[in-house]
Design a protein around this motif. Sequence first.
Motif, PDB file in Angstrom:
ATOM      1  N   UNK A  38       0.902  -1.438  -0.023  1.00  0.00           N
ATOM      2  CA  UNK A  38      -0.029  -0.035  -0.224  1.00  0.00           C
ATOM      3  C   UNK A  38       0.916   1.240   0.033  1.00  0.00           C
ATOM      4  N   UNK A  39       1.904   1.170   0.772  1.00  0.00           N
ATOM      5  CA  UNK A  39       2.856   2.537   0.942  1.00  0.00           C
ATOM      6  C   UNK A  39       3.128   3.084  -0.108  1.00  0.00           C
ATOM      7  N   UNK A  40       3.725   2.245  -1.160  1.00  0.00           N
ATOM      8  CA  UNK A  40       4.423   2.961  -2.529  1.00  0.00           C
ATOM      9  C   UNK A  40       3.457   3.446  -3.069  1.00  0.00           C
ATOM     10  N   UNK A  41       2.033   2.789  -3.383  1.00  0.00           N
ATOM     11  CA  UNK A  41       1.192   3.397  -4.289  1.00  0.00           C
ATOM     12  C   UNK A  41       0.482   4.675  -3.745  1.00  0.00           C
ATOM     13  N   UNK A  42       0.306   4.667  -2.248  1.00  0.00           N
ATOM     14  CA  UNK A  42      -0.291   5.913  -1.551  1.00  0.00           C
ATOM     15  C   UNK A  42       0.644   6.785  -1.396  1.00  0.00           C
ATOM     16  N   UNK A  43       1.988   6.643  -1.420  1.00  0.00           N
ATOM     17  CA  UNK A  43       3.207   7.812  -1.381  1.00  0.00           C
ATOM     18  C   UNK A  43       2.935   8.592  -3.054  1.00  0.00           C
ATOM     19  N   UNK A  44       3.043   7.706  -3.758  1.00  0.00           N
ATOM     20  CA  UNK A  44       3.342   8.208  -5.191  1.00  0.00           C
ATOM     21  C   UNK A  44       2.089   9.115  -5.707  1.00  0.00           C
ATOM     22  N   UNK A  45       0.726   8.515  -5.123  1.00  0.00           N
ATOM     23  CA  UNK A  45      -0.260   9.485  -5.422  1.00  0.00           C
ATOM     24  C   UNK A  45      -0.298  10.643  -4.612  1.00  0.00           C
ATOM     25  N   UNK A  46      -0.042  10.581  -3.542  1.00  0.00           N
ATOM     26  CA  UNK A  46      -0.041  11.830  -2.632  1.00  0.00           C
ATOM     27  C   UNK A  46       0.919  12.850  -3.036  1.00  0.00           C
ATOM     28  N   UNK A  47       2.261  12.352  -3.349  1.00  0.00           N
ATOM     29  CA  UNK A  47       3.061  13.230  -3.611  1.00  0.00           C
ATOM     30  C   UNK A  47       2.930  13.925  -5.103  1.00  0.00           C
ATOM     31  N   UNK A  48       2.517  13.088  -5.926  1.00  0.00           N
ATOM     32  CA  UNK A  48       2.197  13.370  -7.227  1.00  0.00           C
ATOM     33  C   UNK A  48       1.043  14.572  -7.281  1.00  0.00           C
ATOM     34  N   UNK A  49       0.202  14.493  -6.350  1.00  0.00           N
ATOM     35  CA  UNK A  49      -0.799  15.520  -5.908  1.00  0.00           C
ATOM     36  C   UNK A  49      -0.289  16.874  -5.550  1.00  0.00           C
ATOM     37  N   UNK A  50       0.995  16.650  -4.910  1.00  0.00           N
ATOM     38  CA  UNK A  50       1.320  17.841  -4.106  1.00  0.00           C
ATOM     39  C   UNK A  50       1.820  19.005  -5.027  1.00  0.00           C
ATOM     40  N   UNK A  51       1.943  20.297  -4.516  1.00  0.00           N
ATOM     41  CA  UNK A  51       2.325  21.468  -5.532  1.00  0.00           C
ATOM     42  C   UNK A  51       3.667  21.419  -5.548  1.00  0.00           C
ATOM     43  N   UNK A  52       4.207  22.082  -6.720  1.00  0.00           N
ATOM     44  CA  UNK A  52       5.725  22.130  -6.871  1.00  0.00           C
ATOM     45  C   UNK A  52       6.393  22.482  -5.600  1.00  0.00           C
ATOM     46  N   UNK A  53       6.005  23.392  -4.918  1.00  0.00           N
ATOM     47  CA  UNK A  53       6.631  23.887  -3.548  1.00  0.00           C
ATOM     48  C   UNK A  53       6.748  22.871  -2.451  1.00  0.00           C
ATOM     49  N   UNK A  54       5.804  21.889  -2.508  1.00  0.00           N
ATOM     50  CA  UNK A  54       5.976  20.940  -1.521  1.00  0.00           C
ATOM     51  C   UNK A  54       6.786  19.890  -2.119  1.00  0.00           C
ATOM     52  N   UNK A  55       6.775  19.316  -3.274  1.00  0.00           N
ATOM     53  CA  UNK A  55       7.587  18.328  -3.827  1.00  0.00           C
ATOM     54  C   UNK A  55       9.044  18.934  -3.934  1.00  0.00           C
ATOM     55  N   UNK A  56       9.384  20.166  -3.939  1.00  0.00           N
ATOM     56  CA  UNK A  56      10.714  20.637  -3.757  1.00  0.00           C
ATOM     57  C   UNK A  56      11.274  20.773  -2.355  1.00  0.00           C
ATOM     58  N   UNK A  57      10.252  20.245  -1.447  1.00  0.00           N
ATOM     59  CA  UNK A  57      10.977  20.637  -0.202  1.00  0.00           C
ATOM     60  C   UNK A  57      10.974  19.324   0.560  1.00  0.00           C
ATOM     61  N   UNK A  58      12.190  18.714   0.692  1.00  0.00           N
ATOM     62  CA  UNK A  58      12.299  17.153   1.385  1.00  0.00           C
ATOM     63  C   UNK A  58      11.464  17.201   2.586  1.00  0.00           C
ATOM     64  N   UNK A  59      11.402  18.073   3.447  1.00  0.00           N
ATOM     65  CA  UNK A  59      11.093  17.790   4.906  1.00  0.00           C
ATOM     66  C   UNK A  59       9.494  17.713   4.754  1.00  0.00           C
ATOM     67  N   UNK A  60       8.949  18.800   4.085  1.00  0.00           N
ATOM     68  CA  UNK A  60       7.330  18.730   3.653  1.00  0.00           C
ATOM     69  C   UNK A  60       6.989  17.457   2.979  1.00  0.00           C
ATOM     70  N   UNK A  61       7.743  16.902   2.090  1.00  0.00           N
ATOM     71  CA  UNK A  61       7.328  15.595   1.378  1.00  0.00           C
ATOM     72  C   UNK A  61       7.363  14.444   2.415  1.00  0.00           C
ATOM     73  N   UNK A  62       8.376  14.610   3.177  1.00  0.00           N
ATOM     74  CA  UNK A  62       8.690  13.423   4.257  1.00  0.00           C
ATOM     75  C   UNK A  62       7.417  13.531   5.311  1.00  0.00           C
ATOM     76  N   UNK A  63       6.960  14.657   5.500  1.00  0.00           N
ATOM     77  CA  UNK A  63       5.675  14.780   6.647  1.00  0.00           C
ATOM     78  C   UNK A  63       4.444  14.490   5.784  1.00  0.00           C
ATOM     79  N   UNK A  64       4.156  14.592   4.524  1.00  0.00           N
ATOM     80  CA  UNK A  64       3.206  14.040   3.976  1.00  0.00           C
ATOM     81  C   UNK A  64       3.003  12.418   4.042  1.00  0.00           C
ATOM     82  N   UNK A  65       4.302  11.933   3.558  1.00  0.00           N
ATOM     83  CA  UNK A  65       4.485  10.713   3.421  1.00  0.00           C
ATOM     84  C   UNK A  65       4.276   9.813   4.950  1.00  0.00           C
ATOM     85  N   UNK A  66       4.815  10.567   6.047  1.00  0.00           N
ATOM     86  CA  UNK A  66       4.339   9.989   7.360  1.00  0.00           C
ATOM     87  C   UNK A  66       2.990  10.092   7.768  1.00  0.00           C
ATOM     88  N   UNK A  67       2.229  11.112   7.008  1.00  0.00           N
ATOM     89  CA  UNK A  67       0.834  11.135   7.545  1.00  0.00           C
ATOM     90  C   UNK A  67       0.102  10.239   6.673  1.00  0.00           C
TER      91      UNK A  67
END
Length: 422
Positions: A38-67
Amino acid sequence: MAGEFSGVTSRYWEPPSERIVELIRTSVEMVLDNPEIMYEAMDDASLAAASPAIAAEPGLAEAIRACVRANLTHWCVANHAAPGLPVSANLSVENVNIARDVVRHGFDEMLVTNFHAGQNAAIRKWTQLAFVLSSDTYEIRELLDVVMGSIFAFIDDTLAGIFEIIQRERQQLADADHTERMETLNLLLGGAPISPARAGERLRYELDRSHLAATVWSDSYPTEPKSLERAVNALMHATASVQPLTIVPSPSTLWVWIPTAQQPPLDEVRESLAATPGVRMALGSVGSGVAGFRRSHLDSVATQRLMRRLRSGDRLATYSEVEVVALATDGDEEREREFVTRTLGRLATADAELRETLRTYLHEGSNTTKTARTMFTHRNTIVYRLDRARSLLPERLAARPLQVALALEIVRVLGAPHADSN
């Protein structure tokens, strides 16, 4: 939304049949035993939907992944204990942290978009599992009906609880204009048509000049803000600049723009970083105007991404030092490793001195005398090392000089592959 959030859905809920209870518990056990399905598919979908500013900031990307992962685990554990019954909202530390990040960024819609993207990916995976667990059409339909209803209700209730936290955070936020500044910054970084004068007024930073962007972060999350500030102060002192623009995208990261027209001497900055455990800095290229403001930041973010992969754990790097590797690699470590080992052969894992001699030789236009002068080494020693390096290459150097030069740059920045990867 006033008052404390109860965290329990108020919807009417009809318990599922015993057979569906059994199927839900079996499917949940499969996911808990192997959550990566489940993780891989959900991670990919969530990060693909993120704005460019979120995708460019590893700390926020990790926070989304953790959620995403915390929500999946919460729902699975609840359904293992009581299959098909209402699941309370997940207001764990991961979702509380993302709520605070949303307040800092002003990205309410981003949170809804990312949660729903992860939700949809989970439903697609659960649909696949349903057909593995049963071949009975009626069972599959009932199972999916219960699971989908449960997931939709759980995500809605969790979002409601998070937005209540967001409201409280906003009321307590000391720096009332931070959200406005972050929204302005996102418009600039996204290339939106906002005038430099208006953007500069909202940021309280003049854009019509030259800039050097830096990303300063800590390996721990969160970190002590003063440790990041000390690093920024050292950079300001090195550039003899005042009044930088500083943005806090996450508790462990600062985005900084320094008004300067040239790269500063960095010895003092390196000393400051050495005295501040865990803090690292990535510098972009110097640029002018709004375009230079944006480009310098993107370069610093690209440098940060590479620094996170460095085996050496360097505390400071500039975009000019890693530019070739940043442009030539896409983060696919397996492809990069395959290119390096295929291009360099035995030289990839040989003595680093041989690789550095050949890299310098190619950088100096294949001039042995210049190479010796640059490396402060006798010419005969350089000739010997070059002969040895050439003998380790799988093909003649003259046949693939550009590929060899690029492979050597990748090794210089990211480190040599392990000996057993050849």
